[in-house]
Design a protein around this motif. Sequence first.
Motif, PDB file in Angstrom:
ATOM      1  N   ASP A  87       0.859  -1.184   0.000  1.00 36.96           N
ATOM      2  CA  ASP A  87       0.000   0.000   0.000  1.00 36.96           C
ATOM      3  C   ASP A  87       0.893   1.231   0.000  1.00 36.96           C
ATOM      4  O   ASP A  87       1.740   1.400   0.882  1.00 36.96           O
ATOM      5  CB  ASP A  87      -0.911  -0.012   1.227  1.00 36.96           C
ATOM      6  CG  ASP A  87      -2.015   1.032   1.137  1.00 36.96           C
ATOM      7  OD1 ASP A  87      -1.751   2.156   0.668  1.00 36.96           O
ATOM      8  OD2 ASP A  87      -3.142   0.728   1.546  1.00 36.96           O
ATOM      9  N   THR A  88       0.697   2.109  -0.979  1.00 40.89           N
ATOM     10  CA  THR A  88       1.568   3.273  -1.140  1.00 40.89           C
ATOM     11  C   THR A  88       1.214   4.419  -0.200  1.00 40.89           C
ATOM     12  O   THR A  88       1.996   5.358  -0.035  1.00 40.89           O
ATOM     13  CB  THR A  88       1.478   3.802  -2.581  1.00 40.89           C
ATOM     14  OG1 THR A  88       0.142   4.281  -2.819  1.00 40.89           O
ATOM     15  CG2 THR A  88       1.822   2.709  -3.584  1.00 40.89           C
ATOM     16  N   GLY A  89       0.021   4.379   0.382  1.00 41.59           N
ATOM     17  CA  GLY A  89      -0.458   5.525   1.153  1.00 41.59           C
ATOM     18  C   GLY A  89      -1.166   6.554   0.297  1.00 41.59           C
ATOM     19  O   GLY A  89      -1.787   7.480   0.825  1.00 41.59           O
ATOM     20  N   ARG A 101     -10.547   3.312  -2.673  1.00 41.44           N
ATOM     21  CA  ARG A 101     -11.204   2.858  -1.443  1.00 41.44           C
ATOM     22  C   ARG A 101     -11.761   1.450  -1.615  1.00 41.44           C
ATOM     23  O   ARG A 101     -11.659   0.616  -0.707  1.00 41.44           O
ATOM     24  CB  ARG A 101     -12.322   3.821  -1.045  1.00 41.44           C
ATOM     25  CG  ARG A 101     -12.907   3.499   0.337  1.00 41.44           C
ATOM     26  CD  ARG A 101     -14.097   4.361   0.674  1.00 41.44           C
ATOM     27  NE  ARG A 101     -13.771   5.773   0.695  1.00 41.44           N
ATOM     28  CZ  ARG A 101     -14.676   6.748   0.823  1.00 41.44           C
ATOM     29  NH1 ARG A 101     -15.967   6.430   0.900  1.00 41.44           N
ATOM     30  NH2 ARG A 101     -14.308   8.021   0.846  1.00 41.44           N
ATOM     31  N   GLU A 102     -12.337   1.179  -2.780  1.00 40.24           N
ATOM     32  CA  GLU A 102     -12.857  -0.173  -3.024  1.00 40.24           C
ATOM     33  C   GLU A 102     -11.743  -1.211  -2.956  1.00 40.24           C
ATOM     34  O   GLU A 102     -11.913  -2.293  -2.379  1.00 40.24           O
ATOM     35  CB  GLU A 102     -13.559  -0.231  -4.384  1.00 40.24           C
ATOM     36  CG  GLU A 102     -14.883   0.490  -4.437  1.00 40.24           C
ATOM     37  CD  GLU A 102     -15.712   0.078  -5.637  1.00 40.24           C
ATOM     38  OE1 GLU A 102     -16.188  -1.074  -5.659  1.00 40.24           O
ATOM     39  OE2 GLU A 102     -15.861   0.891  -6.571  1.00 40.24           O
ATOM     40  N   GLN A 103     -10.592  -0.904  -3.539  1.00 36.57           N
ATOM     41  CA  GLN A 103      -9.480  -1.854  -3.499  1.00 36.57           C
ATOM     42  C   GLN A 103      -9.011  -2.104  -2.064  1.00 36.57           C
ATOM     43  O   GLN A 103      -8.733  -3.244  -1.670  1.00 36.57           O
ATOM     44  CB  GLN A 103      -8.319  -1.337  -4.348  1.00 36.57           C
ATOM     45  CG  GLN A 103      -8.544  -1.407  -5.848  1.00 36.57           C
ATOM     46  CD  GLN A 103      -7.257  -1.126  -6.603  1.00 36.57           C
ATOM     47  OE1 GLN A 103      -6.246  -1.804  -6.409  1.00 36.57           O
ATOM     48  NE2 GLN A 103      -7.282  -0.109  -7.466  1.00 36.57           N
ATOM     49  N   GLU A 118      -8.781  -5.574   2.808  1.00 39.82           N
ATOM     50  CA  GLU A 118      -9.132  -5.765   4.216  1.00 39.82           C
ATOM     51  C   GLU A 118      -9.985  -7.015   4.386  1.00 39.82           C
ATOM     52  O   GLU A 118      -9.849  -7.755   5.366  1.00 39.82           O
ATOM     53  CB  GLU A 118      -9.880  -4.519   4.712  1.00 39.82           C
ATOM     54  CG  GLU A 118     -10.239  -4.529   6.175  1.00 39.82           C
ATOM     55  CD  GLU A 118     -10.947  -3.253   6.579  1.00 39.82           C
ATOM     56  OE1 GLU A 118     -11.953  -3.336   7.314  1.00 39.82           O
ATOM     57  OE2 GLU A 118     -10.509  -2.162   6.146  1.00 39.82           O
ATOM     58  N   ARG A 119     -10.871  -7.264   3.409  1.00 34.81           N
ATOM     59  CA  ARG A 119     -11.775  -8.402   3.503  1.00 34.81           C
ATOM     60  C   ARG A 119     -11.106  -9.719   3.156  1.00 34.81           C
ATOM     61  O   ARG A 119     -11.346 -10.745   3.790  1.00 34.81           O
ATOM     62  CB  ARG A 119     -12.974  -8.178   2.571  1.00 34.81           C
ATOM     63  CG  ARG A 119     -14.125  -9.156   2.781  1.00 34.81           C
ATOM     64  CD  ARG A 119     -15.240  -8.860   1.820  1.00 34.81           C
ATOM     65  NE  ARG A 119     -14.946  -9.376   0.486  1.00 34.81           N
ATOM     66  CZ  ARG A 119     -15.509  -8.939  -0.633  1.00 34.81           C
ATOM     67  NH1 ARG A 119     -16.370  -7.940  -0.583  1.00 34.81           N
ATOM     68  NH2 ARG A 119     -15.205  -9.470  -1.796  1.00 34.81           N
ATOM     69  N   THR A 120     -10.243  -9.698   2.121  1.00 38.73           N
ATOM     70  CA  THR A 120      -9.669 -10.958   1.618  1.00 38.73           C
ATOM     71  C   THR A 120      -8.257 -11.223   2.121  1.00 38.73           C
ATOM     72  O   THR A 120      -7.821 -12.375   2.158  1.00 38.73           O
ATOM     73  CB  THR A 120      -9.632 -10.937   0.082  1.00 38.73           C
ATOM     74  OG1 THR A 120      -8.697  -9.929  -0.361  1.00 38.73           O
ATOM     75  CG2 THR A 120     -11.011 -10.649  -0.497  1.00 38.73           C
ATOM     76  N   GLY A 121      -7.521 -10.165   2.446  1.00 38.12           N
ATOM     77  CA  GLY A 121      -6.133 -10.328   2.873  1.00 38.12           C
ATOM     78  C   GLY A 121      -5.177 -10.674   1.757  1.00 38.12           C
ATOM     79  O   GLY A 121      -4.016 -11.008   2.016  1.00 38.12           O
ATOM     80  N   SER A 122      -5.618 -10.577   0.506  1.00 38.77           N
ATOM     81  CA  SER A 122      -4.797 -11.007  -0.627  1.00 38.77           C
ATOM     82  C   SER A 122      -4.901 -10.018  -1.776  1.00 38.77           C
ATOM     83  O   SER A 122      -6.004  -9.736  -2.268  1.00 38.77           O
ATOM     84  CB  SER A 122      -5.253 -12.391  -1.106  1.00 38.77           C
ATOM     85  OG  SER A 122      -4.703 -12.698  -2.374  1.00 38.77           O
ATOM     86  N   LEU A 123      -3.753  -9.520  -2.232  1.00 37.61           N
ATOM     87  CA  LEU A 123      -3.760  -8.627  -3.395  1.00 37.61           C
ATOM     88  C   LEU A 123      -4.185  -9.374  -4.653  1.00 37.61           C
ATOM     89  O   LEU A 123      -4.775  -8.787  -5.566  1.00 37.61           O
ATOM     90  CB  LEU A 123      -2.373  -8.009  -3.583  1.00 37.61           C
ATOM     91  CG  LEU A 123      -1.985  -6.923  -2.567  1.00 37.61           C
ATOM     92  CD1 LEU A 123      -0.538  -6.499  -2.770  1.00 37.61           C
ATOM     93  CD2 LEU A 123      -2.909  -5.712  -2.670  1.00 37.61           C
TER      94      LEU A 123
END
Length: 362
Positions: free
Chosen positions: A164-166, A337-339, A344-349
Amino acid sequence: MRTVGVEEELLLVDPDSGEPKAVSAAVLARAAQDDPGQDVFQKELFGQMLEFATHPQGDMAELGAEIVRCRKEAARLAGEIGCAVAALATCPLPVPLSLSAHERYAWMAEQFGIAIQDQFVCGCHVHVSVESDEEGVAVLDRIGPWLPVLRALSANSPFWQGQDTGYVSFRSRLWARCPSAGPTELFGSAERYHRRVTDMVASGVILDKGMVYLDARLSTKYPTVEIRVADVCLRAETTVLIATLARALVETAARDWRAGRPPFDHSVSLLRLAAWHAARFGLDQDLLDPATMRPRPAAQVLRSLLEHTGEAVALSGDAAVVEETVAELLRRGNGAREQRLLLERTGSLRDVITECVRRTQD
């Protein structure tokens, strides 16, 4: 009514793993096999990317329908070779890049060195028709302070190289490393604009006029102003909103020019700060107010944009759709925000990418 055309760049990914796949040449071959004269799909800098361009449209519902058709057709073509498309402005996963075969791209790789890798990003470019270069430059001089608001609405690139780049639009920060990218000072006339472009090419730093990557410019191909600040949007309806507001900004600026109303004369330094701030925070915190260049809550700045363009949006018959789409975007959030919610929900990129494949075509 001014016509609008949209160019969107998409990622080509494995539908199961989310890994980008350098198969654009095969996708384009499929497209040419179906229609030898097709001019919708084009190669991009890297083989993991595919671009499409709509036809000029005066009706925004028709433009939206064409964007959806192009996305679905891109998905079909990619699917025939075991691939999928995702409207993501940066790739969340680390990936070895494959430069597309083209003299121009080879020149860029030689000229810009390792920084060429920063251009593995997907944008959305909006073309709005203008009557003349003089009108077009008057528009460029007046829309600049509003462009960060479009960037905030479209922001869809929070992840890069596995982290996550911030930022909400890290694509725009990567793109800003191009020597010719970003906001500009006022030009004042078409003659001054063209002289500036000629001087930039004569410097030898860029190859030609097509590499004048300003946030907004006169198109080198069409009688349009080309607005280049938006990330490719996760959802097609957001793309339509960006295109609608872009046309309204152009129409409002042209009217102000004819009425003799001067543009805001902000320095490039302030415009760069506004661009950075929009890329960092998007709709989640403040934006810089286009009139004062002071922070205000993003929702208030967005309301100022809707008021500024209200007459033009009403004239085109798009007011109700714009209000509805903006309200939904503020409620749900932009693509960034959706990404983040998906991660947060899946824990996987990887799962983020595969879900975004579905949302790209919804």
